[in-house]
Design an enzyme around this catalytic site. Structure first.
Site, short mmCIF file in Angstrom:
data_model
loop_
_atom_site.label_atom_id
_atom_site.label_comp_id
_atom_site.label_asym_id
_atom_site.label_seq_id
_atom_site.Cartn_x
_atom_site.Cartn_y
_atom_site.Cartn_z
N LYS A 1 0.87 -1.17 0.00
CA LYS A 1 0.00 0.00 0.00
C LYS A 1 0.91 1.22 0.00
CE LYS A 1 -3.11 2.77 2.69
NZ LYS A 1 -3.43 3.17 4.07
N GLY B 1 -10.56 7.98 6.49
CA GLY B 1 -11.64 8.91 6.78
C GLY B 1 -12.92 8.28 7.23
#
Length: 252
Positions: free
Chosen positions: A91, A180
């Site tokens: 990632k 988020g």
């Protein structure tokens, strides 16, 4: 399909900030996640014990380059992570702004190009910007990870219209909402909108009861995916009666 890997559970879970190793282990199990992320920065003096927890989870590892602010740092961290965790998955995070932790799109594309050329299977943390997404695909990425909102903010899908446009534009590319997400309902909304998976950490790790919250997120992601596959009704501006007028009583 993520680089040839099909997942039954579309929740990807981070492994940082948990109150204890036991709670981390129990949260992973409760979530049903098949993929967990790990930062090379956790490889301190207790790194071996931490790796044992990850290995015993039975999940596939997705190492990340969290905290990297330059191409050089990100590429070097990815190379070290491949040696430590023995996986081509990475990632890719290249942070460009200290307050918002927004990715640096220019450094992100450059780092992705280098890592893809070296055989990595890159999951780039990006925004909903379509041009940046196209550049990442050109660099060799086969998955995109647009943010829902700034990391750790819990704001959910801050630009849902932009994310929907990205979903439509990259119809054949797996898209993972990353960062988020603060509530299971937000994760469900992402899945209902047609995204392929959700990655989150803080909302579970910092919950009052991380294990129960992990379970709730796992159920929400599953429900959102099932709803998307079942076909959501189109939104209407005006009401439409659900009861037919045929057979109504006639008052004489």
């Amino acid at each position: 399909m993520f680089y040839g890997t099909e997942l039954q559970n579309r929740l990807m879970l981070g492994t940082a900030q948990y109150p204890s190793p036991r709670i981390l282990r129990d949260a992973i199990a409760a979530s049903g996640a098949e993929v967990i992320t790990v930062s090379l920065r956790r490889e301190g003096t207790e790194g071996a014990a931490f790796r044992d927890i990850l290995r015993d989870s039975g999940c596939r590892l997705l190492p990340n380059t969290a905290g990297c602010h330059s191409v050089r740092d990100a590429v070097t961290t990815a190379q070290m992570a491949r040696e430590v965790f023995d996986t081509p998955w990475i990632k890719l995070e290249v942070i460009g702004h200290a307050d918002s932790l927004q990715p640096d799109p220019f450094a992100l594309v450059e780092a992705a190009r280098i890592l893809c050329a070296e055989g990595f299977e890159v999951f780039p943390y990006t925004t909903e910007d379509l041009i940046v997404g196209e550049k990442l695909i050109e660099a060799g990425c086969r998955v995109l990870m647009p943010w829902g909102a700034p990391i750790g903010s819990g704001q959910g899908l801050r630009n849902l219209d932009g994310l929907r446009a990205m979903r439509a534009h990259f119809a054949d590319v797996p898209l993972v909402i990353d960062a988020g997400i603060g509530a299971p309902s937000q994760a469900m909304a992402a899945m209902e909108a047609g995204f392929d998976a959700v990655l989150l950490n803080t909302a579970v790790a910092q919950a009052t009861d991380p294990v129960a919250m992990a379970r709730a997120f796992g159920q929400a992601v599953g429900a959102g995916r099932a709803a998307h596959d079942a076909g959501l009704m189109p939104r209407r501006d005006m009401a439409r009666a659900s009861t037919p007028i045929f057979g109504m009583a006639e008052l004489m």
